[in-house]
Design a protein around this motif. Structure first.
Motif, short mmCIF file in Angstrom:
data_model
loop_
_atom_site.label_atom_id
_atom_site.label_comp_id
_atom_site.label_asym_id
_atom_site.label_seq_id
_atom_site.Cartn_x
_atom_site.Cartn_y
_atom_site.Cartn_z
N UNK A 175 0.86 -1.19 0.00
CA UNK A 175 0.00 0.00 0.00
C UNK A 175 0.90 1.24 0.00
N UNK A 176 0.67 2.13 -0.95
CA UNK A 176 1.51 3.31 -1.14
C UNK A 176 0.61 4.56 -1.13
N UNK A 177 1.06 5.60 -0.43
CA UNK A 177 0.37 6.89 -0.47
C UNK A 177 1.20 7.85 -1.31
N UNK A 178 0.61 8.40 -2.38
CA UNK A 178 1.25 9.38 -3.24
C UNK A 178 0.60 10.74 -2.95
N UNK A 179 1.42 11.72 -2.56
CA UNK A 179 0.85 13.00 -2.13
C UNK A 179 1.77 14.15 -2.51
N UNK A 180 1.18 15.27 -2.92
CA UNK A 180 1.91 16.50 -3.20
C UNK A 180 2.06 17.27 -1.89
#
Length: 603
Positions: A175-180
């Motif tokens: 599970x990966x969180x991609x965030x600016x």
């Protein structure tokens, strides 16, 4: 899912339910058992998302296993060199500051030192602001791996998922969180190479995006080309992400053997930013902290210097001058008024407890008020022989030069003493009476001072007559300096009187063919009038020594000897200091110092 066939987003429980039904086909009809396992799996994933990945027997800490290949290479060499150079500079400055502390202190409290510290503080503050803004606006894409765990219920249990086309051995989920997390929007054009996740030794089976923030991001991603799966690597589309926008990825892999250490590499490059495997925001960078520290040091040093320069008891007083508190009234000469006002302000700056009020009613009026006891000190252009003033104690301050001043259109630039007497005693009515040129038909308008003026007394004593036989200025014939009074003959000269130097200069500037007299310093302030020389001489110290007659000595008078420790005595002493002499020189007054004593004895 197929590599280029994006599917609608699925929740974690939907994925878990699908996986369990595929892994345990014999349990398909037992919905209760499947839902129970799904519930347990969702709970474990949820707890793992809350920074507790050890809830699954096969889960492992991720910090050392996640490699950020997208991070810029560390420039440790230049940074170490810069740190060494900075340390050497600070050390040298410290040694010099200790060895030359007296010079450093004197320089710091000087005008140049204050200016230098002010400039340094402003530059450091601007650099701090620029550095802070740059950090806040930097593009930072966070790709944080939250979970990497095998599908397994108990330690040692082997799980095999039967996929649509092939079996999935040793399945696992990431599970990966991609965030600016940066300060500006990341667009598709900002990707030099797209964000990608590499799983060495494992194979990517499927990838799904979920939990979009904001929810509209789902629509944006669904319109982009799908996630590209290349065996052990998955490449993400170039997603436009506003600030704080994020989404999650759920990736199913094979080859996730419980108990083994697997690596995950984050790849990709942003044009004007960086990709990180951490979630934290960089609100203040090291450069900002460094510049901020320098700003604080400069501002603190400036505050100390200003304190030492302007606040008692830290004030650096001129030698021989003491600060005394209280109020003091000084009145008299309007010619010396601007200089007296500046000197009073300077003394108040040195001594904040003192209040020195300056008035300029004229020399005679100032002396009269001193006699009446309404003021403490009087300033006068020369001495007066009135009986009421004979007991006053004078202190010579400076030579005050005067000049004739005229309207711009006056047809002369120099006059003889004889011409001056003719004009100011009423013997000349038009300018042709002076120039001899019949075309100079302008009516002479004389603007003089009132009888209370020391400047007028100097004119009468040294231009129109002598101290022993003064000749008075002709009486006033006009109130406006433009027209004669109604009861006078048309052949009378036009002569008016003004109460102050400033009023006289303003009157001449607004009239034509007008002439008067004032101190050199005040005349120099106006570009609407011109100076008239006397017999080719100007009101300079050299010409005064050469015979220029129109000048006097400025005195400060007291009713008697001043009491030691009084504000009047302290201010009188301040007027004799080098600082006061320099201030008077700025007004073209020549202090009665050792070199001018012979001139200052003139009476």
């Amino acid at each position: 899912m197929p590599a280029n066939d994006p599917q609608p987003p699925q929740t974690v429980d939907e994925i878990a339910r699908s996986l369990y039904r595929t892994a345990y086909p014999e349990k398909t009809d037992d919905s209760g058992w499947v839902e129970e396992q799904v519930s347990v799996a969702v709970e474990r994933i949820s707890r793992a998302e809350q920074a507790d990945p050890s809830t699954s027997p096969g889960a492992r800490p991720l910090d050392d296993a996640v490699i950020n290949r997208a991070a810029p290479k560390s420039r440790r060499g230049p940074r170490i060199a810069a740190a060494v150079v900075s340390a050497v500079v600070v050390l040298v400055a410290l040694v010099l500051g200790i060895a030359e502390r007296q010079w450093v202190a004197e320089t710091a409290i000087s005008g140049d030192g204050i200016l230098g510290l002010s400039i340094a503080a402003v530059v450091a503050a601007l650099a701090t602001s620029v550095s802070y803004v740059r950090v806040r606006r930097r593009q930072i894409l966070s790709c944080r791996v939250r979970i990497d765990a095998p599908f397994g219920v108990d330690i040692g249990e082997t799980v095999r998922l039967e996929g649509e086309h092939a079996a999935v051995t040793d399945p696992g989920v990431v599970v990966v969180r991609v965030k600016n997390t940066g300060g500006s929007t990341i667009t598709a054009e900002d990707y030099v190479s797209p964000l990608a996740l590499h799983f060495p030794g494992r194979q990517v089976i499927s990838v799904d995006a979920t939990e979009f923030e904001p929810v509209e991001l789902h629509r944006v991603i669904s319109k982009l080309p799908g996630f590209t799966i290349e065996e052990d690597r998955v490449q993400l589309p170039k997603v436009l992400l506003e600030r704080e926008a994020s989404y999650k990825l759920v990736i199913v892999l094979s080859g996730t053997t419980p108990g083994e250490k697997h690596q995950i590499a984050v790849e990709g490059v942003l044009r004007d930013g960086r990709i990180t495997t951490r979630e934290g925001k960089e609100k203040v960078g090291p450069g900002t902290l460094a510049w901020g520290g320098l700003t604080a040091i400069c501002a603190g040093a400036l505050a100390v210097v200003l304190l030492l320069n302007n606040v008692a008891p830290f004030t650096k007083l001129p030698r021989g001058v003491a600060c005394e508190a209280g109020s003091l009234s000084v009145e008299g000469s309007s010619a010396f008024g601007r200089a007296a006002t500046e000197l009073a302000g300077s003394y108040e700056a040195y001594c904040p407890g003192a209040a020195v009020k300056v008035g300029t009613p004229g020399s005679v009026e100032g002396l009269q008020r001193l006699h009446d006891g309404t003021i403490d000190l009087a300033l006068s252009d020369g001495k007066f022989d009135e009986p009421d003033f004979t007991r006053f104690v004078p202190q010579k301050l400076a030579i005050v030069p005067f000049t004739l001043v005229a309207s711009k259109n006056v047809p002369v630039d120099s006059l003889s003493v004889a011409d001056v007497r003719k004009i100011f005693t009423g013997g000349a009515r038009v300018w042709s009476d002076i120039t001899g040129n019949l075309r100079d038909t302008g009516v002479i308008r004389v603007a003089g001072r009132s009888t209370s003026s020391g400047t007028r007394r100097t004119l009468e004593n040294y231009l129109l007559g002598t101290p022993s036989a003064p000749i008075g200025q002709a009486p006033a014939t006009s109130d406006s300096c433009r027209d004669l009074r109604p009861d006078l003959a048309a052949s009378s000269p036009i002569i008016c009187e003004q109460g102050s130097t400033g009023d006289l200069i303003d009157r001449i500037a607004t009239l034509g063919d007008a002439i008067g007299y004032a101190d050199v310093s005040d005349v120099a302030q106006s570009s609407a009038v011109k100076k008239i020389s006397l017999d080719g001489r100007d009101a300079t110290l050299d010409d005064i020594r050469g015979g220029y007659p129109f000048w006097t000595v400025e005195d400060v008078f007291s009713r008697g000897p001043l009491e030691s420790g009084s504000l009047a005595a302290a201010f009188r002493d301040y007027l004799l200091t080098p600082e006061a002499r320099n201030a008077m020189a700025g007004f073209q007054y020549y202090a009665c110092a050792a070199g001018e004593q012979d001139l200052c004895d003139r009476r």
